[in-house]
Write a protein that holds these residues in place. Structure first.
Motif, PDB file in Angstrom:
ATOM      1  N   GLN A  11       0.875  -1.470   0.483  1.00  0.00           N
ATOM      2  CA  GLN A  11       0.318   0.242  -0.238  1.00  0.00           C
ATOM      3  C   GLN A  11       0.656   1.585   0.065  1.00  0.00           C
ATOM      4  OE1 GLN A  11      -3.566   0.267   2.465  1.00  0.00           O
ATOM      5  NE2 GLN A  11      -2.258   1.979   3.462  1.00  0.00           N
ATOM      6  N   THR A  12       1.963   0.728   0.384  1.00  0.00           N
ATOM      7  CA  THR A  12       2.858   2.387   0.990  1.00  0.00           C
ATOM      8  C   THR A  12       3.073   2.955  -0.460  1.00  0.00           C
ATOM      9  OG1 THR A  12       3.146   1.753   2.715  1.00  0.00           O
ATOM     10  CG2 THR A  12       5.392   3.678   1.812  1.00  0.00           C
ATOM     11  N   LYS A  13       3.621   1.511  -1.934  1.00  0.00           N
ATOM     12  CA  LYS A  13       4.294   2.075  -2.356  1.00  0.00           C
ATOM     13  C   LYS A  13       3.359   2.758  -3.815  1.00  0.00           C
ATOM     14  CE  LYS A  13       5.283  -2.683  -3.569  1.00  0.00           C
ATOM     15  NZ  LYS A  13       6.511  -3.650  -4.422  1.00  0.00           N
ATOM     16  N   ARG A  14       2.150   2.473  -2.770  1.00  0.00           N
ATOM     17  CA  ARG A  14       1.106   3.268  -3.655  1.00  0.00           C
ATOM     18  C   ARG A  14       0.211   4.462  -3.433  1.00  0.00           C
ATOM     19  NH1 ARG A  14       1.513  -1.791  -5.418  1.00  0.00           N
ATOM     20  NH2 ARG A  14       0.955  -2.891  -7.099  1.00  0.00           N
ATOM     21  N   ASP A  15       1.010   4.313  -2.427  1.00  0.00           N
ATOM     22  CA  ASP A  15       0.403   6.050  -1.629  1.00  0.00           C
ATOM     23  C   ASP A  15       0.993   7.138  -2.147  1.00  0.00           C
ATOM     24  OD1 ASP A  15      -0.415   6.249   2.087  1.00  0.00           O
ATOM     25  OD2 ASP A  15      -0.277   7.176   0.346  1.00  0.00           O
ATOM     26  N   LYS A  16      -0.101   7.609  -2.741  1.00  0.00           N
ATOM     27  CA  LYS A  16       0.563   8.473  -3.486  1.00  0.00           C
ATOM     28  C   LYS A  16       0.671   9.995  -2.935  1.00  0.00           C
ATOM     29  CE  LYS A  16      -2.785   8.579  -7.631  1.00  0.00           C
ATOM     30  NZ  LYS A  16      -3.846   8.665  -8.087  1.00  0.00           N
ATOM     31  N   LEU A  17       0.298  10.629  -1.543  1.00  0.00           N
ATOM     32  CA  LEU A  17       0.722  11.473  -0.415  1.00  0.00           C
ATOM     33  C   LEU A  17       2.565  11.000  -0.373  1.00  0.00           C
ATOM     34  CD1 LEU A  17      -1.253  14.008   0.369  1.00  0.00           C
ATOM     35  CD2 LEU A  17      -1.796  12.315   2.388  1.00  0.00           C
ATOM     36  N   LEU A  18       2.555   9.890  -0.151  1.00  0.00           N
ATOM     37  CA  LEU A  18       3.508   9.029   0.903  1.00  0.00           C
ATOM     38  C   LEU A  18       4.343   9.928  -0.364  1.00  0.00           C
ATOM     39  CD1 LEU A  18       3.003   6.521   3.311  1.00  0.00           C
ATOM     40  CD2 LEU A  18       4.255   8.844   3.956  1.00  0.00           C
ATOM     41  N   LEU A  19       4.313   9.048  -1.405  1.00  0.00           N
ATOM     42  CA  LEU A  19       5.575   9.114  -2.490  1.00  0.00           C
ATOM     43  C   LEU A  19       5.954  10.558  -3.156  1.00  0.00           C
ATOM     44  CD1 LEU A  19       4.322   6.528  -5.343  1.00  0.00           C
ATOM     45  CD2 LEU A  19       6.083   6.149  -4.136  1.00  0.00           C
ATOM     46  N   ILE A  20       4.641  11.619  -2.666  1.00  0.00           N
ATOM     47  CA  ILE A  20       4.576  12.952  -3.201  1.00  0.00           C
ATOM     48  C   ILE A  20       6.155  13.686  -1.381  1.00  0.00           C
ATOM     49  CG2 ILE A  20       4.149  15.235  -2.862  1.00  0.00           C
ATOM     50  CD1 ILE A  20       1.751  13.784  -4.222  1.00  0.00           C
ATOM     51  N   GLY A  21       5.505  13.137  -0.764  1.00  0.00           N
ATOM     52  CA  GLY A  21       6.505  13.472   0.448  1.00  0.00           C
ATOM     53  C   GLY A  21       8.287  12.767   0.173  1.00  0.00           C
ATOM     54  N   LEU A  56      19.231  17.521  10.480  1.00  0.00           N
ATOM     55  CA  LEU A  56      18.974  18.089  11.628  1.00  0.00           C
ATOM     56  C   LEU A  56      17.321  17.891  12.119  1.00  0.00           C
ATOM     57  CD1 LEU A  56      21.353  19.080  13.729  1.00  0.00           C
ATOM     58  CD2 LEU A  56      19.984  21.377  13.268  1.00  0.00           C
ATOM     59  N   ILE A  57      16.783  18.756  11.510  1.00  0.00           N
ATOM     60  CA  ILE A  57      15.511  19.044  11.578  1.00  0.00           C
ATOM     61  C   ILE A  57      14.604  17.893  10.874  1.00  0.00           C
ATOM     62  CG2 ILE A  57      13.849  20.995  11.714  1.00  0.00           C
ATOM     63  CD1 ILE A  57      15.788  21.892  13.183  1.00  0.00           C
ATOM     64  N   MET A  58      15.112  17.764   9.570  1.00  0.00           N
ATOM     65  CA  MET A  58      13.959  16.752   9.155  1.00  0.00           C
ATOM     66  C   MET A  58      13.771  15.424   9.766  1.00  0.00           C
ATOM     67  SD  MET A  58      14.780  18.412   5.257  1.00  0.00           S
ATOM     68  CE  MET A  58      14.375  17.954   3.943  1.00  0.00           C
ATOM     69  N   THR A  59      14.370  15.163  10.226  1.00  0.00           N
ATOM     70  CA  THR A  59      14.297  13.338  10.507  1.00  0.00           C
ATOM     71  C   THR A  59      13.456  12.814  11.132  1.00  0.00           C
ATOM     72  OG1 THR A  59      16.674  12.684  10.060  1.00  0.00           O
ATOM     73  CG2 THR A  59      15.616  11.713  11.087  1.00  0.00           C
ATOM     74  N   THR A  60      12.492  13.880  12.498  1.00  0.00           N
ATOM     75  CA  THR A  60      12.089  13.713  13.214  1.00  0.00           C
ATOM     76  C   THR A  60      10.257  13.877  12.513  1.00  0.00           C
ATOM     77  OG1 THR A  60      11.974  16.073  14.304  1.00  0.00           O
ATOM     78  CG2 THR A  60      12.877  13.684  15.058  1.00  0.00           C
ATOM     79  N   VAL A  61      10.661  15.026  11.565  1.00  0.00           N
ATOM     80  CA  VAL A  61       9.289  15.356  10.337  1.00  0.00           C
ATOM     81  C   VAL A  61       9.148  14.673   9.608  1.00  0.00           C
ATOM     82  CG1 VAL A  61       8.807  17.292   8.616  1.00  0.00           C
ATOM     83  CG2 VAL A  61       9.927  18.215  11.029  1.00  0.00           C
ATOM     84  N   VAL A  62      10.273  14.181   9.054  1.00  0.00           N
ATOM     85  CA  VAL A  62      10.201  12.600   7.811  1.00  0.00           C
ATOM     86  C   VAL A  62       9.468  11.341   8.732  1.00  0.00           C
ATOM     87  CG1 VAL A  62      11.290  11.586   6.497  1.00  0.00           C
ATOM     88  CG2 VAL A  62      11.512  13.814   6.045  1.00  0.00           C
ATOM     89  N   VAL A  63      10.268  11.354   9.587  1.00  0.00           N
ATOM     90  CA  VAL A  63       9.740  10.030  10.347  1.00  0.00           C
ATOM     91  C   VAL A  63       8.914  10.246  11.177  1.00  0.00           C
ATOM     92  CG1 VAL A  63      10.783   8.689  12.349  1.00  0.00           C
ATOM     93  CG2 VAL A  63      11.983   9.447  11.100  1.00  0.00           C
ATOM     94  N   GLY A  64       8.192  11.088  11.791  1.00  0.00           N
ATOM     95  CA  GLY A  64       6.931  11.162  11.734  1.00  0.00           C
ATOM     96  C   GLY A  64       6.077  11.096  10.973  1.00  0.00           C
ATOM     97  N   ALA A  65       6.431  12.015   9.861  1.00  0.00           N
ATOM     98  CA  ALA A  65       5.060  11.513   9.153  1.00  0.00           C
ATOM     99  C   ALA A  65       5.266  10.811   8.103  1.00  0.00           C
ATOM    100  CB  ALA A  65       5.722  13.081   8.001  1.00  0.00           C
ATOM    101  N   PHE A  66       5.996  10.019   7.900  1.00  0.00           N
ATOM    102  CA  PHE A  66       5.513   8.572   7.254  1.00  0.00           C
ATOM    103  C   PHE A  66       5.281   8.114   8.116  1.00  0.00           C
ATOM    104  CE2 PHE A  66       8.164   8.645   2.746  1.00  0.00           C
ATOM    105  CZ  PHE A  66       7.927   9.340   3.043  1.00  0.00           C
TER     106      PHE A  66
END
Lengths: 259, 318
Positions: A11-21, A56-66
């Protein structure tokens, strides 16, 4: 649980929102690399420091978002309910998604770090900006911190029952901690926060540099303030709190009525 | 008697200020199509969610296929299917993609099963059409397709015909009847409209404010609510013998007061009157009792002021 893991990865491979992110994240990482002076002739060790500052900043944002998207999307539209109705244990529902989130987030961060580093190392050599062992140690610790972060957001997502609240926490939480660290740092107040957000920021802080001279050239050298004691503390804190969030979240989810 | 597949004993769900389900006990046997009938908020969905594991009971217990431990319940649910509230579907995916994802989640190895159930529910021609463009009837059918994917032994369906037009209701009803007759699937189906279920179910449970008010088989319900002649003569026992011997009437019974209820040959009142008279009987009461499902339903579950007592139940059944 394996079936749920496979279904989630599919499902993740097909999730457009995640792919855009993901695309946006890769684009930002590339842009930050270039903006901070990386080019085709940069050594692997130098670019590893630049990437670290980028993450530095992006890791928690990306990990949290995904994590919130992978765990929460099916909770919000109730498709996860059907797994319980199919006869899956709640543990399979919970941990299947946790492992899917862990695999995806580690893969994404690893790709952002390793692709440019390995490519430029192969082309230009490692360099002297940071010892190889230190770089690998920091990368290894980063993986453990990502584990802690995924544990936290998994628990939060299952307790909230959707992906919106944890995503907001990832964005706002990171910004708040970053702002506090900046403001307190400006006032010369240094606290040991030991939160998921602040530990990652401490680990990936490559802003302290000095220069060295060898073979007739000036080299950038990173002053990485990571002692063995600090690394051990980070490792234990990340594993300890990670497991606390993970199993604490499951204990609450197990007894929760699912709307 | 067939095996008990679902059994609840004093099943209770207490929320902070409200008891949604109050000490409910029932048994459902293999092969039944059991209708769970009650108004909105009666507790039907809560009972189904407890059976499905989405809601945890605060009292009592239940068993599925005889097992009541967590492990046994999980295993039992793998032999069942549930359609509770909104049927499962990801809006941006097609019917096939939704079922494919379900197939993977359920661990069903045969990919052709998706085609089989799409054919079964009449959605084989939808192609890549996204679910967001489906009508309500198509979504309900997709939900049923998902429920049929794993060839369940029991289906638990929460108001599956809700919001459908009469044609859609008939379609779903026929599909469920086929599943029950051809595949021997036991069905627990809920609705707040008794008429929707009256042509499908073999048994009924009436629920109101979290408590079961009555159990009826379809036969009993038909007798209570269906059309019949009420006959009272000066000698009812002789009248019964006359009707049985002279007219070959079999479908009739005797009420507690001795009067008769006749469930067949309802368009032959003149012949029945004449036969009774010719045999020396004087009809004291002879009137037709209209089918009154609604009144029975309202008496059981609809009116807050009318308490349905045990004597009411006995009177209806008598």
């Amino acid at each position: 649980m394996l079936n749920i893991l496979k279904a989630m990865l599919r499902q993740t491979k097909r999730d457009k929102l995640l792919l855009i992110g993901l695309f946006y994240f890769l684009l930002m990482a590339g842009e930050m690399l270039v903006q901070n002076g990386a080019d085709w002739n940069t050594h692997g060790s130098t670019v590893s420091g630049i990437i670290a500052n980028t993450l530095l900043i992006m890791t928690t944002v990306v990990v949290g978002a995904f994590t919130s998207r992978i765990c929460g999307c099916d909770l919000r539209d109730k498709t996860a309910n059907y797994e319980i109705l199919f006869g899956k244990h709640r543990s399979a529902v919970y941990f299947g998604r946790f492992f899917a989130a862990l695999i995806v987030t580690v893969s994404v961060i690893a790709a952002v770090v390793l692709i440019p580093v390995l490519f430029l190392t192969a082309k230009n050599g490692w360099g002297a900006a940071i010892p190889v062992q230190t770089a690998w140690a920091i990368f290894g610790l980063l993986i453990v911190m990502i584990f802690r972060c995924v544990c936290f957001f998994t628990a939060l997502t299952f307790l909230c029952g959707n992906d919106i609240v944890p995503l907001s926490v990832a964005l706002i939480g990171t910004m708040c901690v970053a702002l506090c660290v900046f403001l307190l740092g400006a006032a010369d107040i240094h606290l040991s926060w030991q939160t998921t957000f602040s530990d990652i920021m401490t680990l990936l802080d490559f802003s302290n540099t000095t220069s060295g001279y060898a073979d007739g050239k000036d080299y950038l050298i990173y002053k990485v303030a990571l002692s063995g004691k600090t690394a051990l503390r980070m490792l234990c804190t990340s594993l300890g709190f990670g497991l606390f969030w993970l199993f604490g979240g499951f204990a609450l989810f197990r007894k929760k009525d699912i709307p | 008697m067939s095996e008990i597949v679902i059994e609840a004993k004093e099943l209770t769900k207490q929320y902070k200020k409200q008891k949604a389900v109050d000490s409910v006990s029932f048994q459902i046997r293999k092969g039944m199509i059991c209708g769970l009938v009650g108004p909105n908020g009666a507790g039907k969905t809560t009972i189904m969610k407890m059976l499905g594991g989405l809601v945890l009971p605060t009292g009592g217990s239940f068993s599925l296929f005889g097992g009541s431990t967590e492990e046994a319940l999980c295993h039992a649910r793998s032999r069942m299917s549930f359609m509770i509230e909104t049927p499962y579907a990801k809006e941006e995916m097609s019917a096939r993609e939704n079922l494919e994802k379900l197939r993977l989640q359920k661990g069903i190895p045969n990919p052709k099963r998706v085609d089989e159930v799409l054919e079964l529910v009449g959605l084989a021609d939808t192609g890549k059409k996204q679910v967001r463009k489906f009508s309500l009837g198509m979504r309900q059918r997709l939900g049923l397709a998902g429920a049929m994917l794993s060839k369940p032994e029991i289906m638990v369906l929460d108001e599956p015909v809700n919001g459908l037009d009469p044609e859609g209701i008939i379609e779903i009803r026929e599909m469920l009847r086929r599943f029950n007759e051809e595949e021997n699937i036991t069905i627990l189906i809920s609705s707040h409209i008794l008429a929707e279920l009256s042509q499908l179910c073999t048994d009924y449970m009436f629920i109101r404010k979290g408590t079961i008010r009555a159990f009826s088989s379809a036969e009993e319900l038909h007798k209570i609510c269906g059309e019949y002649y009420h006959i009272h003569t000066d000698n009812d026992s002789v009248a019964l013998a006359v009707l049985q011997n002279k007219l070959g009437i079999e479908n009739c019974d005797v009420l507690k007061d001795g009067s008769l209820r006749l469930f067949e040959r309802l368009d032959e009142l003149p012949l029945i009157s004449k036969t009774l008279y010719e045999n020396g009987l004087v009809p004291v009461t002879l009137h037709i009792h209209e089918a009154d499902l609604e009144s029975y339903y309202m008496k059981l579950v609809g009116d807050d002021n009318a308490e349905y007592s045990e004597s009411d139940a006995a009177a209806d059944k008598a």
